[in-house]
Design a protein around this motif. Structure first.
Motif, mmCIF file in Angstrom:
data_model
loop_
_atom_site.group_PDB
_atom_site.id
_atom_site.type_symbol
_atom_site.label_atom_id
_atom_site.label_comp_id
_atom_site.label_asym_id
_atom_site.label_seq_id
_atom_site.Cartn_x
_atom_site.Cartn_y
_atom_site.Cartn_z
ATOM 1 N N GLY A 6 -8.395 5.077 2.877
ATOM 2 C CA GLY A 6 -7.454 4.281 3.498
ATOM 3 C C GLY A 6 -7.434 4.351 4.958
ATOM 4 O O GLY A 6 -8.590 4.827 5.429
ATOM 5 N N ASN A 40 0.857 -1.154 -0.113
ATOM 6 C CA ASN A 40 0.087 0.067 -0.077
ATOM 7 C C ASN A 40 1.005 1.155 0.052
ATOM 8 O O ASN A 40 1.800 1.246 0.552
ATOM 9 N N GLU A 89 -1.885 5.398 5.388
ATOM 10 C CA GLU A 89 -1.762 4.672 4.410
ATOM 11 C C GLU A 89 -3.177 4.241 3.533
ATOM 12 O O GLU A 89 -4.034 4.150 3.559
ATOM 13 N N ASN A 90 -2.623 4.613 2.016
ATOM 14 C CA ASN A 90 -3.473 4.501 1.025
ATOM 15 C C ASN A 90 -4.071 3.084 0.880
ATOM 16 O O ASN A 90 -3.268 2.057 1.283
ATOM 17 N N SER A 91 -5.251 2.865 0.477
ATOM 18 C CA SER A 91 -5.722 1.568 0.032
ATOM 19 C C SER A 91 -5.055 0.922 -0.981
ATOM 20 O O SER A 91 -5.282 -0.140 -1.461
#
Length: 259
Positions: free
Chosen positions: A161, A138, A179-181
């Protein structure tokens, strides 16, 4: 502790990210402010080829989590050396894995086994470089401006996220706020405020629940870092940030890397 090309930077060698976290935490409590890069392994050149340290890790997990652990070790280029199942409902597995594959492994391992797994490792020697190793799939959510985090912005971004900051936290451009998905990084405005008008809306009384943020410890922050990220440590806070804070400069650097 070894000197580097920069007068304000030092190279610290230790046994795993836990040892590094203990040193940084001790310095933080003594009032120091410092920036720590992603932990790296110490390589050796043997017969003209680069060799990296490897470890033998022994894992005990319930049978239902065996597949998840095997997949987790596979992405970190670990090879199974032994497995035993005595019919007790638990499985013991031994893997040979590069040491850099174990950076950030503990958190993912506990998540995959729901806190039931037991793992310990020991240095096994050196083997030829295993090649590129991607331990984090991610990307990061990066603040694109300075300001205070608002609950309104967090509500709109929590679908993107997992967030690391709470409402009211002061952020700056280049600071990682979640945190990005997806696998790529995303610049976000987490300081956006709700516009106030005199017009009533049909959804004005609808409330949305805010998911509590995931507050990372110092060790978890070191595990989370990528090569272009670092951990900023002060006596009051621990933040994760991009090495290059300016959004446009990071975009130019990424464009040059793709050429």
């Amino acid at each position: 502790m070894l000197p580097t090309d920069r007068p304000d930077a030092w190279e610290v060698q230790g046994r795993g990210e836990l040892a590094l976290a203990i040193l940084v935490e001790t310095m933080r409590r003594e009032g120091f402010e410092l920036t720590v890069g992603k932990p790296q392994v110490v390589t050796r050149e043997i017969d003209g080829k680069v060799h990296e340290p490897i470890e033998r890790i022994t894992i005990d997990v319930p049978e239902e989590h065996m597949g998840a652990v095997t997949q987790l070790m596979g992405t970190r280029k670990g090879r199974m050396d032994n497995m035993s199942n005595h019919g007790s409902g638990w499985v013991r597995m031994e893997f040979i894995v590069p040491s850099r594959g174990l950076i950030g492994f503990r958190t993912e391992f506990l998540t995959a086994t729901r806190g039931t797994g037991i793992a310990h490792s020991i240095h096994e020697g050196h083997e030829p470089w295993f090649g590129e190793l991607k331990t984090r799939n991610n990307g990061s959510l990066v603040a694109d401006r300075a300001g205070a985090v608002t609950a309104f912005a967090m509500t709109n971004l929590q679908e993107r996220g997992v967030l690391f900051v709470s409402p009211g936290t002061e952020v700056y451009e280049g600071m990682i706020v979640g945190e990005n998905s997806r696998s790529d990084d995303m610049d976000v405005n987490i300081t956006k405020e709700k516009k106030l008008t005199n017009m009533r809306s049909s959804t004005a009384d609808v409330t949305e629940s805010l998911v509590p943020p995931r507050l990372l410890s110092l060790e978890q922050s070191l595990e989370f870092c990528r090569d272009d990220e670092c951990v900023e440590v002060t006596p009051e806070t621990v933040r994760i940030r991009k090495v290059v804070l300016d959004q446009k400069e990071r975009a130019r650097t990424a464009a040059r890397a793709k050429r």
